[in-house]
Design an enzyme around this catalytic site. Structure first.
Site, mmCIF file in Angstrom:
data_model
loop_
_atom_site.group_PDB
_atom_site.id
_atom_site.type_symbol
_atom_site.label_atom_id
_atom_site.label_comp_id
_atom_site.label_asym_id
_atom_site.label_seq_id
_atom_site.Cartn_x
_atom_site.Cartn_y
_atom_site.Cartn_z
ATOM 1 N N ILE A 12 -8.960 -6.836 -3.766
ATOM 2 C CA ILE A 12 -9.535 -5.525 -3.762
ATOM 3 C C ILE A 12 -10.752 -5.386 -5.238
ATOM 4 C CG2 ILE A 12 -9.835 -3.253 -4.032
ATOM 5 C CD1 ILE A 12 -6.748 -2.954 -3.101
ATOM 6 N N SER A 124 -1.920 4.598 -4.846
ATOM 7 C CA SER A 124 -1.565 4.511 -4.050
ATOM 8 C C SER A 124 -1.040 6.069 -3.300
ATOM 9 C CB SER A 124 -0.712 3.106 -3.297
ATOM 10 O OG SER A 124 -0.210 3.097 -2.863
ATOM 11 N N ALA A 125 -1.133 5.692 -2.584
ATOM 12 C CA ALA A 125 -0.736 6.870 -0.923
ATOM 13 C C ALA A 125 0.746 6.866 -0.922
ATOM 14 C CB ALA A 125 -1.683 6.980 0.518
ATOM 15 N N TYR A 149 8.047 -0.938 -6.509
ATOM 16 C CA TYR A 149 6.167 -1.169 -6.673
ATOM 17 C C TYR A 149 5.861 0.147 -6.474
ATOM 18 C CZ TYR A 149 1.858 -0.975 -5.042
ATOM 19 O OH TYR A 149 0.554 -0.810 -4.835
ATOM 20 N N LYS A 153 4.012 2.921 -9.193
ATOM 21 C CA LYS A 153 2.421 4.004 -9.278
ATOM 22 C C LYS A 153 2.551 4.857 -9.979
ATOM 23 C CE LYS A 153 -0.510 0.545 -7.668
ATOM 24 N NZ LYS A 153 -1.458 -0.319 -8.762
ATOM 25 N N PHE A 178 -5.433 4.411 0.545
ATOM 26 C CA PHE A 178 -4.569 4.709 1.549
ATOM 27 C C PHE A 178 -4.702 3.138 2.272
ATOM 28 C CE2 PHE A 178 -3.485 8.965 3.149
ATOM 29 C CZ PHE A 178 -3.607 9.054 1.737
ATOM 30 N N ASN A 198 3.056 -9.130 4.593
ATOM 31 C CA ASN A 198 4.011 -7.671 4.678
ATOM 32 C C ASN A 198 3.759 -6.774 5.864
ATOM 33 O OD1 ASN A 198 6.729 -8.803 2.508
ATOM 34 N ND2 ASN A 198 4.814 -8.935 0.938
ATOM 35 N N ARG A 231 -1.445 5.032 10.108
ATOM 36 C CA ARG A 231 -1.982 4.810 8.834
ATOM 37 C C ARG A 231 -3.075 5.090 8.700
ATOM 38 N NH1 ARG A 231 2.745 4.960 8.433
ATOM 39 N NH2 ARG A 231 4.561 3.622 7.931
ATOM 40 N N ARG A 292 11.298 -0.435 10.017
ATOM 41 C CA ARG A 292 11.743 -1.540 8.560
ATOM 42 C C ARG A 292 12.020 0.029 7.829
ATOM 43 N NH1 ARG A 292 6.041 -3.703 5.870
ATOM 44 N NH2 ARG A 292 5.051 -1.769 6.279
ATOM 45 N N GLY A 294 12.175 1.898 4.748
ATOM 46 C CA GLY A 294 11.459 3.100 3.674
ATOM 47 C C GLY A 294 10.288 3.216 4.697
HETATM 48 P P1 NAD Z 1 -3.397 -8.204 -5.998
HETATM 49 O O1 NAD Z 1 -2.510 -8.968 -5.826
HETATM 50 O O2 NAD Z 1 -4.650 -9.363 -4.140
HETATM 51 O O3 NAD Z 1 -5.133 -8.748 -6.978
HETATM 52 C C1 NAD Z 1 -4.204 -8.347 -7.887
HETATM 53 C C2 NAD Z 1 -4.479 -9.347 -9.267
HETATM 54 O O4 NAD Z 1 -3.404 -8.786 -10.399
HETATM 55 C C3 NAD Z 1 -4.118 -10.311 -8.906
HETATM 56 O O5 NAD Z 1 -5.737 -11.023 -9.150
HETATM 57 C C4 NAD Z 1 -2.884 -10.323 -9.973
HETATM 58 O O6 NAD Z 1 -3.643 -11.713 -10.475
HETATM 59 C C5 NAD Z 1 -3.397 -9.649 -11.016
HETATM 60 N N1 NAD Z 1 -2.669 -9.539 -11.683
HETATM 61 C C6 NAD Z 1 -1.201 -9.540 -11.663
HETATM 62 N N2 NAD Z 1 -0.556 -8.837 -13.014
HETATM 63 C C7 NAD Z 1 -1.131 -8.966 -13.687
HETATM 64 C C8 NAD Z 1 -1.373 -9.754 -15.124
HETATM 65 N N3 NAD Z 1 -0.482 -9.719 -16.370
HETATM 66 N N4 NAD Z 1 -2.220 -9.520 -15.750
HETATM 67 C C9 NAD Z 1 -3.452 -10.193 -15.384
HETATM 68 N N5 NAD Z 1 -3.726 -9.895 -14.705
HETATM 69 C C10 NAD Z 1 -2.603 -9.597 -12.907
HETATM 70 O O7 NAD Z 1 -3.577 -6.925 -5.187
HETATM 71 P P2 NAD Z 1 -4.747 -6.491 -4.468
HETATM 72 O O8 NAD Z 1 -4.991 -5.885 -3.046
HETATM 73 O O9 NAD Z 1 -6.424 -6.079 -4.355
HETATM 74 O O10 NAD Z 1 -4.751 -4.426 -5.257
HETATM 75 C C11 NAD Z 1 -5.117 -3.854 -6.096
HETATM 76 C C12 NAD Z 1 -4.507 -2.941 -6.978
HETATM 77 O O11 NAD Z 1 -4.215 -1.711 -5.551
HETATM 78 C C13 NAD Z 1 -3.423 -3.388 -7.573
HETATM 79 O O12 NAD Z 1 -2.780 -2.595 -8.539
HETATM 80 C C14 NAD Z 1 -2.377 -3.161 -6.226
HETATM 81 O O13 NAD Z 1 -0.998 -2.315 -6.556
HETATM 82 C C15 NAD Z 1 -3.252 -1.596 -6.516
HETATM 83 N N6 NAD Z 1 -2.969 -1.022 -4.488
HETATM 84 C C16 NAD Z 1 -3.058 -2.160 -3.399
HETATM 85 C C17 NAD Z 1 -2.898 -1.458 -1.995
HETATM 86 C C18 NAD Z 1 -3.027 -2.748 -1.072
HETATM 87 O O14 NAD Z 1 -3.166 -2.436 0.550
HETATM 88 N N7 NAD Z 1 -4.135 -3.817 -1.196
HETATM 89 C C19 NAD Z 1 -3.137 0.170 -1.558
HETATM 90 C C20 NAD Z 1 -2.631 0.478 -2.438
HETATM 91 C C21 NAD Z 1 -2.594 -0.291 -3.892
HETATM 92 C C1 UD1 Z 2 2.458 -0.903 2.790
HETATM 93 C C2 UD1 Z 2 3.934 -0.097 0.969
HETATM 94 C C3 UD1 Z 2 2.706 0.879 0.859
HETATM 95 C C4 UD1 Z 2 2.119 -0.001 0.138
HETATM 96 C C5 UD1 Z 2 0.799 -0.340 0.815
HETATM 97 C C6 UD1 Z 2 -0.449 -1.652 0.670
HETATM 98 C C7 UD1 Z 2 5.848 -0.355 2.463
HETATM 99 C C8 UD1 Z 2 6.841 0.746 2.930
HETATM 100 N N1 UD1 Z 2 5.051 0.820 1.990
HETATM 101 O O1 UD1 Z 2 2.659 0.719 2.906
HETATM 102 O O2 UD1 Z 2 3.847 1.166 -0.702
HETATM 103 O O3 UD1 Z 2 0.960 1.248 -0.761
HETATM 104 O O4 UD1 Z 2 1.669 -1.226 2.156
HETATM 105 O O5 UD1 Z 2 0.441 -2.447 0.494
HETATM 106 O O6 UD1 Z 2 5.915 -1.358 2.387
HETATM 107 N N2 UD1 Z 2 3.743 -2.556 10.660
HETATM 108 C C9 UD1 Z 2 4.842 -3.127 11.734
HETATM 109 N N3 UD1 Z 2 4.700 -5.572 11.597
HETATM 110 C C10 UD1 Z 2 4.232 -5.598 11.017
HETATM 111 C C11 UD1 Z 2 3.633 -4.768 9.399
HETATM 112 C C12 UD1 Z 2 3.824 -3.814 9.365
HETATM 113 O O7 UD1 Z 2 4.691 -2.819 12.545
HETATM 114 O O8 UD1 Z 2 4.298 -6.961 10.782
HETATM 115 C C13 UD1 Z 2 3.900 -1.982 10.720
HETATM 116 C C14 UD1 Z 2 4.457 -0.978 9.237
HETATM 117 O O9 UD1 Z 2 5.342 0.006 9.837
HETATM 118 C C15 UD1 Z 2 3.996 0.567 9.607
HETATM 119 C C16 UD1 Z 2 2.284 -0.330 9.644
HETATM 120 O O10 UD1 Z 2 2.452 -1.232 10.407
HETATM 121 O O11 UD1 Z 2 3.519 1.592 10.617
HETATM 122 C C17 UD1 Z 2 1.622 -0.373 7.793
HETATM 123 O O12 UD1 Z 2 2.360 -0.998 7.682
HETATM 124 P P1 UD1 Z 2 1.903 -1.760 5.832
HETATM 125 O O13 UD1 Z 2 0.270 -2.887 6.517
HETATM 126 O O14 UD1 Z 2 2.671 -2.662 5.104
HETATM 127 O O15 UD1 Z 2 1.364 -1.162 5.346
HETATM 128 P P2 UD1 Z 2 2.848 0.523 4.943
HETATM 129 O O16 UD1 Z 2 3.395 0.289 4.836
HETATM 130 O O17 UD1 Z 2 1.468 1.706 5.249
#
Ligand code: NAD
Ligand code: UD1
Length: 336
Positions: A12, A124-125, A149, A153, A178, A198, A231, A292, A294
């Site tokens: 992101i 995060s949501a 995790y 948040k 989201f 994941n 989602r 899955r 949770g």
């Molecule tokens: P990402 O892992 O691609 O990016 C996170 C970055 O933070 C990485 O480049 C990592 O190297 C760096 N990092 C981790 N720990 C660190 C530390 N101690 N010091 C310095 N750098 C550090 O993840 P992303 O998907 O880009 O997510 C960015 C943020 O958004 C995260 O905080 C994540 O929890 C949050 N978030 C992500 C999602 C999602 O689905 N991707 C959803 C909700 C919230």
């Molecule tokens: C997950 C995390 C959430 C995190 C978000 C973004 C859990 C319980 N929640 O959300 O905390 O903020 O990722 O990183 O892990 N699915 C499948 N097969 C797969 C993978 C996922 O069927 O191989 C389904 C899941 O059951 C869900 C949907 O796809 O219904 C989305 O899953 P995912 O992408 O992992 O996101 P969240 O579970 O919403």
């Protein structure tokens, strides 16, 4: 504005650097590269035509932070750095609390010592737990997070609200994302998960590229139209633009502001698979697996507050998300 971007080499963060640059902001990145590749920053430079100063610094490293904050004067910080794998957080809770909470406390302390009290935080949501209201508004009460995790948040939101309550100079925007998917339409930057993904979309694209034989669909007996989880998928470029929009809240000295960043549309697992197949003309074999642990049935946002107060609204639909996720994966089968 001049903005410190923590975690800027990640998924992101890298997309947000592109949108910040397009909006005329100046950025400096710190990242410890624990979950990213510095090539993402080279690609950002290629897309923006600008080299972004980068420091390989950990947010838990006070000296490192002091150095960066001493060399630059920042108007605000956008704080992405953190560990984010739900399953791993259950195995390694200490590491998650120490990195995400310990790191953020160190960052906040260094920031205030250098007179920068404006921050946008990646929440995060997941903080809504199994949501009490659908679509989810920001007034929806926070719920029980089933994993460390999610707890980091939720706890960090509370910590930041307490800090702002005690010191009104702070302006803190909590952005509750989201489900971000998609990639930059150029196909040059995107999500680069380590090992077995994941999350749903990276799993689908790895099946599409032939790395994995089939998708496992986690449960088809949820109380949703087709029984699979629903989602609110949001294109990462829209999400990135949400951060640019959130700077307005900082500028008007919001104190604490909370926004959902989603599209307001829910799609089931099977609907996402079908959309991917249709847009990209690729069959995604799948089989139904047990639920899955949770997981919840349904989670989608009401994003009206961000539109009302920030003028931000997601522009891309599910087709563009599927197109751009695949474009990234196809052009970068091994990531960066
Ligand atoms: P990402 O892992 O691609 O990016 C996170 C970055 O933070 C990485 O480049 C990592 O190297 C760096 N990092 C981790 N720990 C660190 C530390 N101690 N010091 C310095 N750098 C550090 O993840 P992303 O998907 O880009 O997510 C960015 C943020 O958004 C995260 O905080 C994540 O929890 C949050 N978030 C992500 C999602 C999602 O689905 N991707 C959803 C909700 C919230
Ligand atoms: C997950 C995390 C959430 C995190 C978000 C973004 C859990 C319980 N929640 O959300 O905390 O903020 O990722 O990183 O892990 N699915 C499948 N097969 C797969 C993978 C996922 O069927 O191989 C389904 C899941 O059951 C869900 C949907 O796809 O219904 C989305 O899953 P995912 O992408 O992992 O996101 P969240 O579970 O919403």
């Amino acid at each position: 504005m001049k903005i410190l971007v923590t975690g800027g080499a990640g998924f992101i963060g890298s997309h947000t650097l592109v949108e910040l640059s397009a909006a005329g902001h100046e950025t400096v990145v710190i990242d410890n590269l624990s979950n990213s590749n510095p090539k993402s920053l080279e690609r950002v430079a290629e897309l923006t035509g600008k080299q972004i100063p980068f420091y390989q610094v950990d947010i838990r490293d006070r000296e490192g932070l002091n150095r960066v904050l001493g060399e630059h004067h920042f108007d605000a910080c956008i704080h992405f750095a953190g560990l984010k794998a739900v399953g791993e957080s259950v195995e390694k809770p200490w590491e998650y609390y120490e990195n995400n909470i310990g790191g953020t406390l160190t960052l906040l302390d260094a920031m205030r010592q250098h007179g920068c009290k404006n921050i946008i935080f990646s929440s995060s949501a997941t903080v809504y737990g199994d949501p009490a209201i659908i679509p989810i508004t920001e007034e929806c009460p926070k719920g029980h997070c089933t994993n460390p995790y999610g707890q980091t948040k939720s706890m960090l939101e509370e910590i930041m609200m307490d800090i702002q309550k005690a010191d009104k100079e702070w302006n803190i925007v909590l952005l509750r994302y989201f489900n971000p998917i998609g990639a930059h339409p150029s196909g040059r930057i995107g999500e680069n998960p380590n090992g077995i993904p994941n999350n749903l979309m990276p799993y689908i694209t790895q099946v599409a590229v032939g790395k994995r034989p089939e998708l496992g669909v986690f449960g088809n007996d949820y109380p949703t139209p087709d029984g699979t989880g629903v989602r609110d998928y949001i294109h990462v470029v829209d999400l990135a633009r949400g951060h640019v929009a959130a700077l307005q809240a900082i500028e008007r000295k919001c104190g604490i502001a909370i926004y959902n960043l989603g599209t307001g549309q829910g799609y089931s697992v099977l609907q996402l698979v079908q959309a991917f197949e249709k847009v990209n003309h690729i069959k995604i074999p799948y089989s139904i697996k047990p639920r899955r642990a949770g997981d919840i049935a349904t989670c989608y946002s009401n994003p009206a507050k961000a539109e009302r107060e920030l003028g931000w609204k997601a522009q891309y639909g599910i087709e563009e998300m599927c197109r751009d996720s695949w474009n990234w994966q196809r052009n970068n089968p091994e990531g960066f």
